[in-house]
Design an enzyme around this catalytic site. Structure first.
Site, PDB file in Angstrom:
ATOM      1  CB  ILE A  89      -0.961   0.036   1.212  1.00 58.33           C
ATOM      2  CG1 ILE A  89      -0.199   0.156   2.537  1.00 58.33           C
ATOM      3  CG2 ILE A  89      -1.873  -1.172   1.223  1.00 58.33           C
ATOM      4  CD1 ILE A  89      -1.073   0.604   3.699  1.00 58.33           C
ATOM      5  CG  ASP A  90       3.976   1.548   2.642  1.00 55.85           C
ATOM      6  OD1 ASP A  90       2.916   1.983   3.115  1.00 55.85           O
ATOM      7  OD2 ASP A  90       4.768   0.829   3.288  1.00 55.85           O
TER       8      ASP A  90
HETATM    9  O1  F6P Z   1       4.328  -1.781   4.475  1.00 59.96           O
HETATM   10  C1  F6P Z   1       2.969  -1.679   4.610  1.00 59.96           C
HETATM   11  C2  F6P Z   1       2.575  -1.112   5.937  1.00 59.96           C
HETATM   12  O2  F6P Z   1       1.175  -1.142   5.993  1.00 59.96           O
HETATM   13  C3  F6P Z   1       3.099   0.263   6.270  1.00 59.96           C
HETATM   14  O3  F6P Z   1       2.431   1.311   5.629  1.00 59.96           O
HETATM   15  C4  F6P Z   1       2.943   0.303   7.754  1.00 59.96           C
HETATM   16  O4  F6P Z   1       3.795   1.245   8.326  1.00 59.96           O
HETATM   17  C5  F6P Z   1       3.313  -1.102   8.151  1.00 59.96           C
HETATM   18  O5  F6P Z   1       3.049  -1.909   7.021  1.00 59.96           O
HETATM   19  C6  F6P Z   1       2.567  -1.648   9.335  1.00 59.96           C
HETATM   20  O6  F6P Z   1       3.058  -2.898   9.630  1.00 59.96           O
HETATM   21  P1  F6P Z   1       2.406  -3.954  10.613  1.00 59.96           P
HETATM   22  O7  F6P Z   1       1.227  -4.564   9.917  1.00 59.96           O
HETATM   23  O8  F6P Z   1       3.473  -4.958  10.832  1.00 59.96           O
HETATM   24  O9  F6P Z   1       1.977  -3.219  11.824  1.00 59.96           O
END
Ligand code: F6P
Length: 354
Positions: free
Chosen positions: A136-137
């Site tokens: 999504i980034d």
């Molecule tokens: O890399 C995708 C992402 O959704 C980032 O935007 C976000 O900072 C991170 O993953 C969150 O990770 P987790 O699901 O491990 O909390």
């Protein structure tokens, strides 16, 4: 006979199943009984610990609109890949062992940056890999877009739209925290009156100035879209070590709360923080992602049938492209302060707090 392994690794997104469907249908439709597809459970974990199942053509049916991943996912940090597990198992050797034991022709790996680095490591170790850019980034270098990005934009935008009406009723300042620790594409695309990104450090006085300017123009409310990794100019000057040290004693749940605190203290205004969080990764893929995923999945199937490996299936200038992994692995696609989107936003009066 082609023998293909497939896995989804790292944080999930809405369009993982839609992409796997493209790969599975693309291969089964062309090769029929001349292909076998093995799905590994929970990302690299399944490959390391030998947990997999045979996926038939039926497994790829009816999953276009289903969010999450039928294979499950987990974060296996690239940094630790060379470090043996708690039982002394060499993870890289274990992955190679599973691959050879199943006599795979290749591995299709869906994931973001970290996942891509491990895919490249496996390529260097002699395995045939095809990486599909999920996140999504939207921060994967070498592709214009990643699947999941547009679906997440829709959710973040809808959250901001909802905040708009209540902010206007109460004349309040709202901070909406958008996902993205290192890059701000999602925050930039979601938009607001003030946008704070990791790539453009903010100055609190500029942020306050932008709020005041709006209020002088008769706008009683302000919405700030703040990326998880937004950083102040002072903090951006700290070394990585110093910044880590600061975070150890951090009393706020996230940067948005710190910012809200600063704005309240300096301006006396009431500030609310909204964190859509993982809703941004949830639910069904949007129509754009369904099409993108299908194209990327089918592109992977074609590359496998052509026997071309060591690549990412990206999109460049609107066309599906096979990008060599050695050219993109380990690089981040960041927002440039000179990006056309930033320039256009500034032109219409949106502040980046810089
Ligand atoms: O890399 C995708 C992402 O959704 C980032 O935007 C976000 O900072 C991170 O993953 C969150 O990770 P987790 O699901 O491990 O909390």
């Amino acid at each position: 006979m082609k023998r293909v392994g497939i896995l989804t690794s790292g944080g999930d997104c809405q369009a993982l199943n839609a992409t796997m469907r493209g790969v599975g249908k693309g291969l089964y439709n062309e090769l029929g009984s001349d292909v076998e597809i093995y799905g590994f459970e929970e990302g690299y974990k399944g490959l390391i610990y030998n947990e997999y199942r045979l996926l038939t053509a039926r497994d790829f049916s009816g999953i276009l609109t289903r969010g999450g991943t039928i294979l499950g996912s987990s974060r296996q940090s690239f940094k630790n890949m060379r470090i043996p597990d708690e039982n002394g198992l060499d993870k890289v050797e274990a992955m190679k062992h599973t691959y050879h034991k199943l006599r795979l022709d290749c591995l299709v790996i869906l994931g973001g940056n970290g996942t891509q680095k491990t895919a490249n490591l496996l390529r260097e170790e002699g395995l045939n890999v095809v990486h599909l850019p999920k996140t999504i980034d939207n921060d994967i270098y070498g592709t214009d877009v990643t699947f999941g990005f547009q679906s997440a934009i829709n959710i973040a935008t809808e959250a901001i739209d909802c905040i708009h009406t209540t902010a206007a009723s109460h004349n309040r300042i709202f901070i909406v925290e958008v996902m993205g620790h290192k890059v701000g594409w999602l925050t930039l695309a979601s938009g607001a009156d003030i946008i704070l990104l990791p790539e453009i450090p903010y100055d609190i006085d500029s942020v306050l100035g932008a709020i005041e300017k709006r209020s002088k123009a008769g706008k009683g409310f302000t919405i700030l879209a703040v990326a998880e990794g937004a950083i102040s100019k002072e903090d951006a000057k700290l070394s990585k070590k110093e910044y880590k040290e600061k975070l150890k004693n951090y009393k706020f749940p996230s940067v948005s709360y710190e910012l809200a605190d600063m704005i309240e203290k300096k301006s006396g205004a009431e500030v609310r923080v909204v964190v859509p969080g993982h809703t941004q990764r949830g639910g069904s893929p949007c129509p754009y992602d369904r099409v993108l995923s299908t194209r990327i999945g089918a592109g992977a199937a074609q590359a496998i049938m052509d026997g071309e490996y060591g690549i990412m299936i990206g999109v460049v200038n609107g066309k599906i492209k096979r990008v060599p992994l050695e050219e993109c692995a380990g690089k981040l696609k960041m927002v440039s302060p000179k990006d056309q989107l930033v320039v256009a936003a500034k032109q219409i009066g949106i502040s980046f707090g810089d």
